[in-house]
Motif scaffolding. Structure first.
Motif, PDB file in Angstrom:
ATOM      1  N   LEU A 231       0.816  -1.215   0.000  1.00 38.46           N
ATOM      2  CA  LEU A 231       0.000   0.000   0.000  1.00 38.46           C
ATOM      3  C   LEU A 231       0.848   1.263   0.000  1.00 38.46           C
ATOM      4  O   LEU A 231       0.415   2.313  -0.484  1.00 38.46           O
ATOM      5  CB  LEU A 231      -0.908   0.033   1.238  1.00 38.46           C
ATOM      6  N   PHE A 232       2.041   1.175   0.557  1.00 39.29           N
ATOM      7  CA  PHE A 232       2.898   2.352   0.724  1.00 39.29           C
ATOM      8  C   PHE A 232       4.009   2.418  -0.323  1.00 39.29           C
ATOM      9  O   PHE A 232       4.946   3.183  -0.188  1.00 39.29           O
ATOM     10  CB  PHE A 232       3.475   2.367   2.138  1.00 39.29           C
ATOM     11  N   ARG A 237       0.636   4.318  -3.033  1.00 40.89           N
ATOM     12  CA  ARG A 237       0.624   5.121  -1.811  1.00 40.89           C
ATOM     13  C   ARG A 237      -0.157   6.419  -1.969  1.00 40.89           C
ATOM     14  O   ARG A 237      -0.764   6.899  -1.007  1.00 40.89           O
ATOM     15  CB  ARG A 237       2.043   5.379  -1.315  1.00 40.89           C
ATOM     16  N   ARG A 238      -0.161   7.001  -3.154  1.00 40.08           N
ATOM     17  CA  ARG A 238      -0.962   8.211  -3.359  1.00 40.08           C
ATOM     18  C   ARG A 238      -2.441   7.907  -3.157  1.00 40.08           C
ATOM     19  O   ARG A 238      -3.177   8.704  -2.554  1.00 40.08           O
ATOM     20  CB  ARG A 238      -0.727   8.785  -4.762  1.00 40.08           C
ATOM     21  N   ASP A 239      -2.881   6.750  -3.663  1.00 39.01           N
ATOM     22  CA  ASP A 239      -4.269   6.338  -3.469  1.00 39.01           C
ATOM     23  C   ASP A 239      -4.580   6.199  -1.984  1.00 39.01           C
ATOM     24  O   ASP A 239      -5.636   6.627  -1.512  1.00 39.01           O
ATOM     25  CB  ASP A 239      -4.536   4.999  -4.163  1.00 39.01           C
ATOM     26  N   PHE A 240      -3.645   5.587  -1.257  1.00 33.85           N
ATOM     27  CA  PHE A 240      -3.875   5.374   0.171  1.00 33.85           C
ATOM     28  C   PHE A 240      -4.027   6.700   0.916  1.00 33.85           C
ATOM     29  O   PHE A 240      -4.946   6.871   1.728  1.00 33.85           O
ATOM     30  CB  PHE A 240      -2.735   4.566   0.792  1.00 33.85           C
ATOM     31  N   ALA A 366      -7.736  -6.277  -6.222  1.00 27.00           N
ATOM     32  CA  ALA A 366      -8.225  -7.445  -5.487  1.00 27.00           C
ATOM     33  C   ALA A 366      -7.150  -8.077  -4.609  1.00 27.00           C
ATOM     34  O   ALA A 366      -7.436  -8.541  -3.508  1.00 27.00           O
ATOM     35  CB  ALA A 366      -8.785  -8.477  -6.472  1.00 27.00           C
ATOM     36  N   SER A 367      -5.903  -8.105  -5.089  1.00 26.87           N
ATOM     37  CA  SER A 367      -4.827  -8.780  -4.353  1.00 26.87           C
ATOM     38  C   SER A 367      -4.367  -8.016  -3.116  1.00 26.87           C
ATOM     39  O   SER A 367      -3.624  -8.548  -2.303  1.00 26.87           O
ATOM     40  CB  SER A 367      -3.628  -9.003  -5.284  1.00 26.87           C
ATOM     41  N   MET A 368      -4.833  -6.759  -2.961  1.00 24.37           N
ATOM     42  CA  MET A 368      -4.487  -5.972  -1.781  1.00 24.37           C
ATOM     43  C   MET A 368      -5.734  -5.277  -1.226  1.00 24.37           C
ATOM     44  O   MET A 368      -5.631  -4.323  -0.467  1.00 24.37           O
ATOM     45  CB  MET A 368      -3.414  -4.930  -2.126  1.00 24.37           C
ATOM     46  N   ARG A 369      -6.901  -5.796  -1.584  1.00 26.25           N
ATOM     47  CA  ARG A 369      -8.148  -5.100  -1.245  1.00 26.25           C
ATOM     48  C   ARG A 369      -8.455  -5.136   0.251  1.00 26.25           C
ATOM     49  O   ARG A 369      -8.877  -4.115   0.820  1.00 26.25           O
ATOM     50  CB  ARG A 369      -9.302  -5.700  -2.041  1.00 26.25           C
ATOM     51  N   ALA A 370      -8.281  -6.264   0.912  1.00 22.72           N
ATOM     52  CA  ALA A 370      -8.569  -6.324   2.345  1.00 22.72           C
ATOM     53  C   ALA A 370      -7.657  -5.372   3.111  1.00 22.72           C
ATOM     54  O   ALA A 370      -8.099  -4.663   4.023  1.00 22.72           O
ATOM     55  CB  ALA A 370      -8.409  -7.747   2.867  1.00 22.72           C
ATOM     56  N   SER A 371      -6.383  -5.323   2.731  1.00 17.58           N
ATOM     57  CA  SER A 371      -5.449  -4.390   3.369  1.00 17.58           C
ATOM     58  C   SER A 371      -5.827  -2.953   3.056  1.00 17.58           C
ATOM     59  O   SER A 371      -5.837  -2.087   3.944  1.00 17.58           O
ATOM     60  CB  SER A 371      -4.018  -4.662   2.892  1.00 17.58           C
ATOM     61  N   GLY A 372      -6.136  -2.679   1.791  1.00 17.21           N
ATOM     62  CA  GLY A 372      -6.462  -1.323   1.375  1.00 17.21           C
ATOM     63  C   GLY A 372      -7.759  -0.821   1.991  1.00 17.21           C
ATOM     64  O   GLY A 372      -7.817   0.293   2.518  1.00 17.21           O
ATOM     65  N   VAL A 373      -8.801  -1.663   1.938  1.00 11.32           N
ATOM     66  CA  VAL A 373     -10.085  -1.266   2.508  1.00 11.32           C
ATOM     67  C   VAL A 373      -9.961  -1.112   4.024  1.00 11.32           C
ATOM     68  O   VAL A 373     -10.384  -0.109   4.603  1.00 11.32           O
ATOM     69  CB  VAL A 373     -11.180  -2.290   2.161  1.00 11.32           C
ATOM     70  N   PHE A 375      -7.157  -0.887   6.147  1.00 12.16           N
ATOM     71  CA  PHE A 375      -6.243   0.124   6.671  1.00 12.16           C
ATOM     72  C   PHE A 375      -6.610   1.503   6.144  1.00 12.16           C
ATOM     73  O   PHE A 375      -6.424   2.515   6.836  1.00 12.16           O
ATOM     74  CB  PHE A 375      -4.792  -0.225   6.313  1.00 12.16           C
ATOM     75  N   GLY A 376      -7.145   1.560   4.924  1.00 15.16           N
ATOM     76  CA  GLY A 376      -7.614   2.836   4.400  1.00 15.16           C
ATOM     77  C   GLY A 376      -8.783   3.366   5.218  1.00 15.16           C
ATOM     78  O   GLY A 376      -8.825   4.547   5.574  1.00 15.16           O
ATOM     79  N   TYR A 377      -9.727   2.505   5.534  1.00 11.69           N
ATOM     80  CA  TYR A 377     -10.862   2.864   6.382  1.00 11.69           C
ATOM     81  C   TYR A 377     -10.360   3.344   7.742  1.00 11.69           C
ATOM     82  O   TYR A 377     -10.733   4.419   8.220  1.00 11.69           O
ATOM     83  CB  TYR A 377     -11.740   1.624   6.541  1.00 11.69           C
TER      84      TYR A 377
END
Length: 455
Positions: A231-232, A237-240, A366-373, A375-377
Motif C-alpha cells: 500500500l505504501f 501510496r498516493r491512493d492510500f 483485489a490482491s491488496m483489497r482487504a489491506s487497502g479497505v 487500513f484505508g478505512y
C-alpha cells in the motif's frame, strides 16, 4: 470472475457483513449512550459532563487500536482469504464486547476497574478493525455490478441499525429494571446481549465459501507476499493517502452523531431524562440507516465522487442550524422537534457512509483489497479518532460561551463542518470509481495479449 447474478451466496455475504458491522456499532453505542451509567460504576464521583468525557475518551483511545486490527487482519485477508479472516474477527468482537459485563466496579477495586475497561476496549478495537478489512470486500465481491451501490448502502447501514438497536435495548433495560438497577447491576446484562448478533454472524460465515474474486486471485497466482506494505509503495501510496484524508473527514461525520448527540441530549440545558434522550437519539440512527441505503443506491447512478462532493457542501452549510435546532428543542423540552433534529443529523452525517464499502473496494486491487479497505478505512482514525479531545478543547477554549458551560452543541457542529471540508478535499483528489472492475487482471497475461502474433 465477478458474480453476474444476485445469488443465495450474495444474500448470505450481505447479511453476514450487515450483522458483523451491526455488532461493531452495537458495542460502540452501548458505551456512548450508557456513558453516564458507566461513569458512576467505573469512576470516582465527579462532574457529570467531565465523567462522560472520561468514558468517551476511554472509547476513543481504544479506537486508535482499530488500525492495528486492520493491519493484522487486512494483511491476513489478502493472504488466506476473506472468509477465514471473518470467522476469527466476529468471534473476537462478540466475546470481547460481552466480557465488559464481567468488569468489577470502582467501589470494588478502585481505578483498576477503569483500567480493565480500557484493556477490553483495546481488544474490541483490534477485532473491529479486522471486521471491516475483510468484511466489506467479502460482501462487495459477492455482489453483481448493478447491485453494488444498494448493497454497499445496506451493509454500511448495518452500523446505524446496530446503533438504533443498542439504543432500543438500553431503553428497554432502563424501562424494565429502572435507572437505579441499571446503574447497580443490570448494565452487565446489557453488554451480554452482544453475544446474540455475534452467534448469528458466525453461523452464516461458517456456511459460506470464499469469494469468486479472491479465488480468481489465487487461481492466477497473484496472492501478494506483503499486501499491507505494498500500500505504501508506488503507485499505490498516493491512493492510500487520498483515502486517508477522505476517511478522516468521514470519521468527523460519524462521531458528530454517535458520540455527541447522546451527550448533547443528556446534559443541561437539555431537560430530557436519560431514557427519553436515548430514544430521541435512536430516531437519528433510523434516519442514518435509511440515508446510508439511499445514498449507496444513488451512487450507482450519480457516481460515488459527485454525490459525495455535493453532500459535503450541503453539510457545511446546514451543520450549525441543525445542531441549534437540537439544543433549542432539548432546552424547551419539545420532544417532536428534538426527534426531527436527531433524524436530520442522522441523515446528514451518515448518508455518505453508504458508498464507503463499494468506493473503497473499487479503489484498491483485489490482491491488496482487504489491506487497502481495512487500513484505508481505519487510517481516518489517526486524526479523526481523537474527536473526544477536539470537542472538549473547542468547548473549553473557543466556544464555551456559545455552547453553555454544560453542553457542547456548537463545538460538535464545528467538528462536522471541519469534516465536510476534509471529505470534499479528499474526494476532489481522487477519481470517480463507478464502473471499476473488482476482478484483477494478471499483468503477465495482459502483456502476452499485447504481443504481436509473429511466426
Amino acid at each position: 470472475m465477478e458474480p453476474q447474478k444476485f445469488t443465495s451466496d450474495s444474500a448470505k455475504a450481505t447479511t453476514s457483513q450487515f450483522i458483523g458491522f451491526l455488532l461493531d456499532s452495537y458495542d460502540l453505542t452501548m458505551i456512548l449512550t450508557i456513558a453516564p451509567v458507566l461513569a458512576t460504576v467505573l469512576l470516582p464521583p465527579q462532574s457529570p459532563l467531565i465523567a462522560a468525557f472520561d468514558v468517551i475518551l476511554a472509547y476513543s483511545l481504544t479506537i486508535i487500536f482499530r488500525p492495528v486490527g486492520s493491519a493484522i487482519f487486512g494483511n491476513l485477508g489478502d493472504k488466506i482469504g476473506r472468509r477465514g479472516d471473518l470467522i476469527i474477527t466476529v468471534l473476537g468482537l462478540g466475546i470481547s464486547s460481552a466480557v465488559t459485563s464481567a468488569l468489577p466496579t470502582y467501589a470494588q477495586v478502585g481505578i483498576l476497574s477503569f483500567i480493565l475497561f480500557i484493556i477490553i476496549r483495546i481488544a474490541v478495537g483490534i477485532f473491529a478493525g479486522g471486521e471491516y478489512s475483510a468484511g466489506h470486500p467479502f460482501a462487495m465481491e459477492w455482489t453483481p455490478y448493478k447491485w453494488r451501490g444498494l448493497i454497499s448502502g445496506i451493509v454500511q447501514g448495518g452500523f446505524s441499525f446496530g446503533a438504533a438497536l443498542a439504543a432500543v435495548v438500553e431503553g428497554a433495560f432502563i424501562a424494565f429494571f429502572g435507572l437505579h438497577a441499571v446503574e447497580t447491576y443490570a448494565w452487565r446484562y446489557v453488554f451480554l446481549t452482544a453475544l446474540a448478533p455475534a452467534a448469528i454472524a458466525l453461523a452464516i460465515r461458517l456456511s459460506m465459501k470464499e469469494t469468486p474474486v479472491f479465488q480468481d486471485v489465487k487461481d492466477k497466482k497473484m496472492v501478494r507476499k506483503t499486501p499491507l506494505i505494498d500500500l505504501f509503495r508506488k503507485p499505490y501510496r498516493r491512493d492510500f493517502f487520498q483515502v486517508m484524508l477522505y476517511m478522516t473527514g468521514m470519521f468527523f461525520f460519524a462521531y458528530s452523531l454517535f458520540a455527541f448527540v447522546p451527550t448533547i441530549l443528556e446534559h443541561a440545558p437539555s431537560i430530557f431524562p436519560i431514557g427519553e434522550a436515548d430514544t430521541i437519539y435512536s430516531y437519528g440512527t433510523y434516519g442514518a440507516f435509511a440515508a446510508a441505503v439511499i445514498f449507496g443506491a444513488l451512487s450507482q447512478y450519480v457516481g460515488r465522487r459527485r454525490l459525495t462532493l455535493w453532500w459535503a457542501v450541503g453539510t457545511f452549510i446546514v451543520a450549525i442550524p441543525v445542531y441549534y435546532l437540537l439544543i433549542h428543542s432539548a432546552t424547551i423540552g419539545n420532544y417532536a422537534l428534538a426527534a426531527l433534529a436527531s433524524i436530520l443529523i442522522g441523515i446528514i452525517t451518515q448518508g455518505p457512509w453508504g458508498a464507503i464499502p463499494i468506493y473503497l473496494s473499487e479503489r484498491f486491487k483485489a490482491s491488496m483489497r482487504a489491506s487497502g479497505v481495512g487500513f484505508g478505512y481505519s487510517s481516518g482514525i489517526f486524526i479523526g479518532g481523537w474527536f473526544s479531545i477536539y470537542v472538549p478543547l473547542m468547548h473549553n477554549y473557543l466556544f464555551k460561551s456559545i455552547d453553555t458551560p454544560t453542553n457542547i452543541w456548537f463545538s460538535t457542529a464545528v467538528l462536522l463542518m471541519i469534516g465536510a471540508v476534509l471529505v470534499g478535499i479528499g474526494m476532489l483528489l481522487g477519481p470517480e470509481t463507478l464502473g471499476t472492475k473488482l476482478i484483477e487482471e494478471n499483468p503477465e497475461e495482459k502483456k502476452e495479449e499485447k504481443q504481436p502474433n509473429v511466426k
